[in-house]
Write a protein that holds these residues in place. Structure first.
Motif, mmCIF file in Angstrom:
data_model
loop_
_atom_site.group_PDB
_atom_site.id
_atom_site.type_symbol
_atom_site.label_atom_id
_atom_site.label_comp_id
_atom_site.label_asym_id
_atom_site.label_seq_id
_atom_site.Cartn_x
_atom_site.Cartn_y
_atom_site.Cartn_z
ATOM 1 N N VAL A 84 40.282 -21.922 55.221
ATOM 2 C CA VAL A 84 40.774 -23.168 54.616
ATOM 3 C C VAL A 84 42.280 -23.275 54.826
ATOM 4 O O VAL A 84 42.796 -24.337 55.209
ATOM 5 N N ALA A 85 42.990 -22.184 54.596
ATOM 6 C CA ALA A 85 44.448 -22.185 54.738
ATOM 7 C C ALA A 85 44.876 -22.494 56.173
ATOM 8 O O ALA A 85 45.918 -23.116 56.387
ATOM 9 N N SER A 86 44.075 -22.073 57.139
ATOM 10 C CA SER A 86 44.426 -22.332 58.539
ATOM 11 C C SER A 86 43.904 -23.687 59.024
ATOM 12 O O SER A 86 44.125 -24.041 60.179
ATOM 13 N N GLY A 87 43.197 -24.403 58.155
ATOM 14 C CA GLY A 87 42.726 -25.742 58.499
ATOM 15 C C GLY A 87 41.468 -25.770 59.346
ATOM 16 O O GLY A 87 41.159 -26.789 59.959
ATOM 17 N N LYS A 88 40.720 -24.693 59.379
ATOM 18 C CA LYS A 88 39.497 -24.634 60.181
ATOM 19 C C LYS A 88 38.292 -25.066 59.347
ATOM 20 O O LYS A 88 38.247 -24.837 58.143
ATOM 21 N N GLY A 89 37.312 -25.633 60.015
ATOM 22 C CA GLY A 89 36.041 -25.935 59.370
ATOM 23 C C GLY A 89 35.221 -24.667 59.240
ATOM 24 O O GLY A 89 35.410 -23.706 59.996
ATOM 25 N N VAL A 90 34.307 -24.668 58.315
ATOM 26 C CA VAL A 90 33.525 -23.465 58.054
ATOM 27 C C VAL A 90 32.687 -23.062 59.269
ATOM 28 O O VAL A 90 32.546 -21.872 59.568
ATOM 29 N N LEU A 91 32.142 -24.042 59.989
ATOM 30 C CA LEU A 91 31.326 -23.703 61.151
ATOM 31 C C LEU A 91 32.162 -23.188 62.311
ATOM 32 O O LEU A 91 31.648 -22.472 63.173
ATOM 33 N N GLU A 92 33.441 -23.504 62.332
ATOM 34 C CA GLU A 92 34.341 -22.915 63.329
ATOM 35 C C GLU A 92 34.507 -21.420 63.068
ATOM 36 O O GLU A 92 34.710 -20.632 63.995
ATOM 37 N N LEU A 93 34.434 -21.027 61.810
ATOM 38 C CA LEU A 93 34.609 -19.619 61.442
ATOM 39 C C LEU A 93 33.361 -18.793 61.709
ATOM 40 O O LEU A 93 33.450 -17.687 62.234
ATOM 41 N N ILE A 94 32.209 -19.323 61.298
ATOM 42 C CA ILE A 94 31.001 -18.491 61.332
ATOM 43 C C ILE A 94 29.997 -18.886 62.398
ATOM 44 O O ILE A 94 29.076 -18.136 62.680
ATOM 45 N N GLY A 95 30.143 -20.057 62.980
ATOM 46 C CA GLY A 95 29.164 -20.535 63.950
ATOM 47 C C GLY A 95 28.091 -21.352 63.251
ATOM 48 O O GLY A 95 28.115 -21.541 62.036
ATOM 49 N N LYS A 96 27.135 -21.818 64.032
ATOM 50 C CA LYS A 96 26.104 -22.718 63.486
ATOM 51 C C LYS A 96 24.939 -21.979 62.853
ATOM 52 O O LYS A 96 24.163 -22.567 62.120
ATOM 53 N N ASP A 97 24.782 -20.701 63.144
ATOM 54 C CA ASP A 97 23.662 -19.931 62.611
ATOM 55 C C ASP A 97 24.135 -19.021 61.480
ATOM 56 O O ASP A 97 24.666 -17.931 61.718
ATOM 57 N N VAL A 98 23.944 -19.489 60.264
ATOM 58 C CA VAL A 98 24.416 -18.750 59.084
ATOM 59 C C VAL A 98 23.704 -17.403 58.966
ATOM 60 O O VAL A 98 24.324 -16.382 58.677
ATOM 61 N N ARG B 15 36.549 -18.904 42.261
ATOM 62 C CA ARG B 15 37.134 -18.942 43.601
ATOM 63 C C ARG B 15 36.248 -19.726 44.560
ATOM 64 O O ARG B 15 36.733 -20.487 45.397
ATOM 65 N N VAL B 16 34.930 -19.537 44.433
ATOM 66 C CA VAL B 16 33.995 -20.267 45.291
ATOM 67 C C VAL B 16 34.090 -21.765 45.001
ATOM 68 O O VAL B 16 34.127 -22.585 45.922
ATOM 69 N N LYS B 17 34.161 -22.130 43.728
ATOM 70 C CA LYS B 17 34.239 -23.542 43.355
ATOM 71 C C LYS B 17 35.541 -24.193 43.804
ATOM 72 O O LYS B 17 35.610 -25.412 43.933
ATOM 73 N N ALA B 18 36.567 -23.403 44.061
ATOM 74 C CA ALA B 18 37.848 -23.933 44.530
ATOM 75 C C ALA B 18 37.832 -24.223 46.035
ATOM 76 O O ALA B 18 38.731 -24.888 46.535
ATOM 77 N N LEU B 19 36.803 -23.750 46.733
ATOM 78 C CA LEU B 19 36.687 -24.000 48.166
ATOM 79 C C LEU B 19 36.265 -25.453 48.416
ATOM 80 O O LEU B 19 35.647 -26.076 47.546
ATOM 81 N N ILE C 24 33.821 -12.255 51.750
ATOM 82 C CA ILE C 24 33.447 -13.523 52.373
ATOM 83 C C ILE C 24 34.322 -14.642 51.823
ATOM 84 O O ILE C 24 34.801 -15.493 52.573
ATOM 85 N N VAL C 25 34.549 -14.646 50.519
ATOM 86 C CA VAL C 25 35.410 -15.666 49.923
ATOM 87 C C VAL C 25 36.835 -15.530 50.454
ATOM 88 O O VAL C 25 37.482 -16.538 50.771
ATOM 89 N N ASP C 26 37.330 -14.308 50.586
ATOM 90 C CA ASP C 26 38.659 -14.088 51.187
ATOM 91 C C ASP C 26 38.720 -14.702 52.578
ATOM 92 O O ASP C 26 39.679 -15.409 52.924
ATOM 93 N N PHE C 27 37.708 -14.425 53.373
ATOM 94 C CA PHE C 27 37.622 -14.945 54.743
ATOM 95 C C PHE C 27 37.615 -16.473 54.746
ATOM 96 O O PHE C 27 38.320 -17.111 55.538
ATOM 97 N N PHE C 28 36.841 -17.058 53.834
ATOM 98 C CA PHE C 28 36.771 -18.518 53.742
ATOM 99 C C PHE C 28 38.100 -19.112 53.284
ATOM 100 O O PHE C 28 38.529 -20.150 53.786
ATOM 101 N N GLU C 29 38.753 -18.458 52.333
ATOM 102 C CA GLU C 29 40.058 -18.952 51.874
ATOM 103 C C GLU C 29 41.078 -18.940 53.014
ATOM 104 O O GLU C 29 41.894 -19.862 53.139
ATOM 105 N N GLU C 30 41.028 -17.913 53.856
ATOM 106 C CA GLU C 30 41.911 -17.858 55.016
ATOM 107 C C GLU C 30 41.594 -18.990 55.992
ATOM 108 O O GLU C 30 42.495 -19.580 56.583
#
Length: 108
Positions: A63-77, A19-23, A55-61
């Motif tokens: 991706v589906a909504s067309g957001k970049g990863v930093l839009e989801l979590i911010g710049k500070d991982v 699932r991670v590799k599919a991101l 976390i993978v569920d959250f990331f898949e959502e």
């Protein structure tokens, strides 16, 4: 823990990795950094818990909504990860408790 449990655990982990590799690549990079951080400082029950799959569920959502990863979590991982585990007992907590239990004793 029997052999069947080990085999089932490996199957689940391989499915998780797939699932991670599919991101998208940017999501994969951030996920791997989060995983490293959480394995280093994270909760005691990380291996048995649902945090990484969630976390993978959250990331898949995302991706589906067309957001970049930093839009989801911010710049500070790290700050994002700390917020995820703020109410969870960590190895650092256990270590701190062990030090507090024996004040004034030093190893020789």
């Amino acid at each position: 823990m029997g052999i069947q449990d080990i085999v089932e655990g490996k199957k689940q982990w391989r499915a998780h990795v797939a699932r991670v590799k599919a991101l998208p690549p940017d999501y994969q990079i951030v996920y791997k950094e989060m995983q490293k951080y959480l394995f280093k400082v994270g909760p005691i029950d990380l291996a048995d818990g649902r945090l990484l799959p969630e976390i993978v569920d959250f990331f898949e959502e995302g991706v589906a909504s067309g957001k970049g990863v930093l839009e989801l979590i911010g710049k500070d991982v790290a700050a994002f990860c700390d917020d995820l585990i703020k109410d969870t007992r960590t190895y650092a907590d256990v270590y701190q408790e062990s030090i507090s239990a024996n004040p004034g004793t030093a190893e020789k």
